[in-house]
Design a protein around this motif. Structure first.
Motif, PDB file in Angstrom:
ATOM      1  N   TRP A  84       0.804  -1.228   0.000  1.00 14.54           N
ATOM      2  CA  TRP A  84       0.000   0.000   0.000  1.00 14.54           C
ATOM      3  C   TRP A  84       0.835   1.274   0.000  1.00 14.54           C
ATOM      4  O   TRP A  84       0.465   2.234  -0.687  1.00 14.54           O
ATOM      5  CB  TRP A  84      -0.956  -0.005   1.189  1.00 14.54           C
ATOM      6  CG  TRP A  84      -2.015  -1.063   1.085  1.00 14.54           C
ATOM      7  CD1 TRP A  84      -2.364  -1.784  -0.026  1.00 14.54           C
ATOM      8  CD2 TRP A  84      -2.863  -1.535   2.142  1.00 14.54           C
ATOM      9  NE1 TRP A  84      -3.368  -2.685   0.277  1.00 14.54           N
ATOM     10  CE2 TRP A  84      -3.699  -2.546   1.590  1.00 14.54           C
ATOM     11  CE3 TRP A  84      -2.998  -1.204   3.489  1.00 14.54           C
ATOM     12  CZ2 TRP A  84      -4.641  -3.219   2.358  1.00 14.54           C
ATOM     13  CZ3 TRP A  84      -3.941  -1.874   4.251  1.00 14.54           C
ATOM     14  CH2 TRP A  84      -4.754  -2.865   3.682  1.00 14.54           C
ATOM     15  N   PRO A  85       1.968   1.347   0.718  1.00 11.04           N
ATOM     16  CA  PRO A  85       2.763   2.583   0.666  1.00 11.04           C
ATOM     17  C   PRO A  85       3.246   2.922  -0.750  1.00 11.04           C
ATOM     18  O   PRO A  85       3.332   4.103  -1.105  1.00 11.04           O
ATOM     19  CB  PRO A  85       3.942   2.290   1.600  1.00 11.04           C
ATOM     20  CG  PRO A  85       3.403   1.275   2.569  1.00 11.04           C
ATOM     21  CD  PRO A  85       2.497   0.413   1.744  1.00 11.04           C
ATOM     22  N   VAL A  86       3.545   1.899  -1.543  1.00 10.03           N
ATOM     23  CA  VAL A  86       3.984   2.154  -2.923  1.00 10.03           C
ATOM     24  C   VAL A  86       2.840   2.747  -3.737  1.00 10.03           C
ATOM     25  O   VAL A  86       3.014   3.710  -4.482  1.00 10.03           O
ATOM     26  CB  VAL A  86       4.501   0.851  -3.574  1.00 10.03           C
ATOM     27  CG1 VAL A  86       4.940   1.115  -5.025  1.00 10.03           C
ATOM     28  CG2 VAL A  86       5.656   0.265  -2.773  1.00 10.03           C
ATOM     29  N   LEU A  87       1.644   2.181  -3.568  1.00 15.00           N
ATOM     30  CA  LEU A  87       0.483   2.709  -4.280  1.00 15.00           C
ATOM     31  C   LEU A  87       0.207   4.150  -3.878  1.00 15.00           C
ATOM     32  O   LEU A  87      -0.066   5.009  -4.727  1.00 15.00           O
ATOM     33  CB  LEU A  87      -0.742   1.838  -4.005  1.00 15.00           C
ATOM     34  CG  LEU A  87      -0.997   0.674  -4.973  1.00 15.00           C
ATOM     35  CD1 LEU A  87       0.185  -0.300  -5.010  1.00 15.00           C
ATOM     36  CD2 LEU A  87      -2.266  -0.072  -4.598  1.00 15.00           C
ATOM     37  N   LYS A  88       0.263   4.417  -2.589  1.00 16.70           N
ATOM     38  CA  LYS A  88      -0.006   5.770  -2.099  1.00 16.70           C
ATOM     39  C   LYS A  88       1.027   6.766  -2.627  1.00 16.70           C
ATOM     40  O   LYS A  88       0.703   7.915  -2.957  1.00 16.70           O
ATOM     41  CB  LYS A  88      -0.047   5.777  -0.573  1.00 16.70           C
ATOM     42  CG  LYS A  88      -1.282   5.095   0.004  1.00 16.70           C
ATOM     43  CD  LYS A  88      -1.309   5.181   1.519  1.00 16.70           C
ATOM     44  CE  LYS A  88      -2.548   4.495   2.084  1.00 16.70           C
ATOM     45  NZ  LYS A  88      -3.789   5.197   1.702  1.00 16.70           N
ATOM     46  N   LYS A  89       2.247   6.332  -2.729  1.00 16.53           N
ATOM     47  CA  LYS A  89       3.319   7.181  -3.269  1.00 16.53           C
ATOM     48  C   LYS A  89       2.973   7.657  -4.679  1.00 16.53           C
ATOM     49  O   LYS A  89       3.278   8.800  -5.055  1.00 16.53           O
ATOM     50  CB  LYS A  89       4.631   6.390  -3.280  1.00 16.53           C
ATOM     51  CG  LYS A  89       5.786   7.085  -3.976  1.00 16.53           C
ATOM     52  CD  LYS A  89       7.005   6.182  -4.008  1.00 16.53           C
ATOM     53  CE  LYS A  89       8.120   6.785  -4.837  1.00 16.53           C
ATOM     54  NZ  LYS A  89       9.298   5.868  -4.911  1.00 16.53           N
TER      55      LYS A  89
END
Length: 296
Positions: A84-89
């Motif tokens: 999820w952090p990659v998507l949010k980035k």
């Protein structure tokens, strides 16, 4: 037909939401994307587009996000908390979250898995909500000699233990329809009518179906009529070409523009995710073409 990974064989990686293998010597996805266009693909805005990372396992999640953003794709499917952090980035949504299920074969139809599933979904539902996402995948499991009526009853009883929590957090548990003829032998939720009856049995708007167009063409056909009749119970769609699960272009039998128009006409506001396994060398070109085909 080139060899390709089976979804079942990669599900262990997918569960963690990473499934990110960068293969040395492969094409440069970012260079290919840049060569294809210098700006984000202009789309009509009627369909919310997503893509399943596991089908593009030659790309890291980071690389797929960059390419997807360039194509106008706004979601990535089957990503768990670690991704999820990659998507949010990259400003992308986890259009279909995972990470609470046991496996495709061990699901809600067998009470011996209920304790584990209840714990897993009780833990995951608040995490999905806190991250700002909505859909969390689940599976019926295989029949293993069980009749459909008993399996439906068992699924409903187990799901009812976690659906109040899903309702509280505004998370939708989404059971995927998979074919049991070719890819997932013995899988129980293999016909739309069974899934719809399960949705009715749960009595909750927070349980719906993932209508996989590829899978349902194989097991039941009659795709457009089924979508029109069953759309209130469908939260998400997956695509792929039939036969072979490859590109959705003129090489296969489904008329995807007509199917997408039917989905649009139901007033659907969720995501349609590409889940084909590219057979062409330029995988991102295949993805870009699939988005164009589905953008009605």
């Amino acid at each position: 037909m080139p060899q390709h990974p089976n979804r079942r064989t990669v599900i262990k990686n997918v569960l963690t939401g990473t499934a990110a293998i960068t293969t040395a010597g492969m094409f440069s996805p970012l260079a290919a994307s840049a060569a294809a266009t210098t700006s984000a693909q202009k789309l009509k805005g009627n369909i919310n587009h997503s893509v399943c990372h596991w089908c593009f396992n030659g790309l890291s999640l980071e690389e797929l996000c960059v390419a997807a953003k360039d194509m106008g794709i706004t979601g990535i499917d089957l990503i768990g908390p670690q991704g999820w952090p990659v998507l949010k980035k990259h400003g992308l949504e986890s259009a279909m979250c995972n990470g609470a299920e046991i496996s495709l074969t061990e699901g809600w139809n067998d009470p011996k898995y209920h304790a584990t599933l209840i714990k897993n979904y009780t833990d995951m539902i608040p995490r999905v909500a806190k991250a700002g996402y909505k859909n969390l995948i689940c599976f019926s499991g295989n029949r293993n000699g069980m009749d459909d009526a008993t399996g439906l009853k068992n699924c409903a009883e187990g799901l009812k233990k976690v659906l109040p929590l899903a309702e509280k957090h505004k998370v939708v548990l989404v059971m995927e329809l998979l074919n049991s003829k070719v890819n997932h032998k013995d899988y129980m939720c293999d016909h739309t009518a069974w899934g719809v009856e399960l949705a009715k049995a749960t009595g909750s708007e927070n349980f719906k179906l993932l209508y996989d167009i590829y899978h349902m063409q194989i097991d039941e056909g009659d795709v457009i009529r089924t979508i029109k009749d069953s759309h209130p119970y469908i939260a998400h769609y997956h695509t792929a070409g039939v036969p072979g699960r490859h590109e959705i272009d003129e090489t296969q039998e489904l008329n995807y523009p007509a199917i997408m128009r039917a989905i649009k006409e139901t007033g659907f506001k969720g995501f349609v995710a590409q889940e084909f396994i590219p057979a062409q060398p330029d995988k991102l070109a295949s993805l870009r073409e699939a988005i164009k085909i589905c953008d009605v």
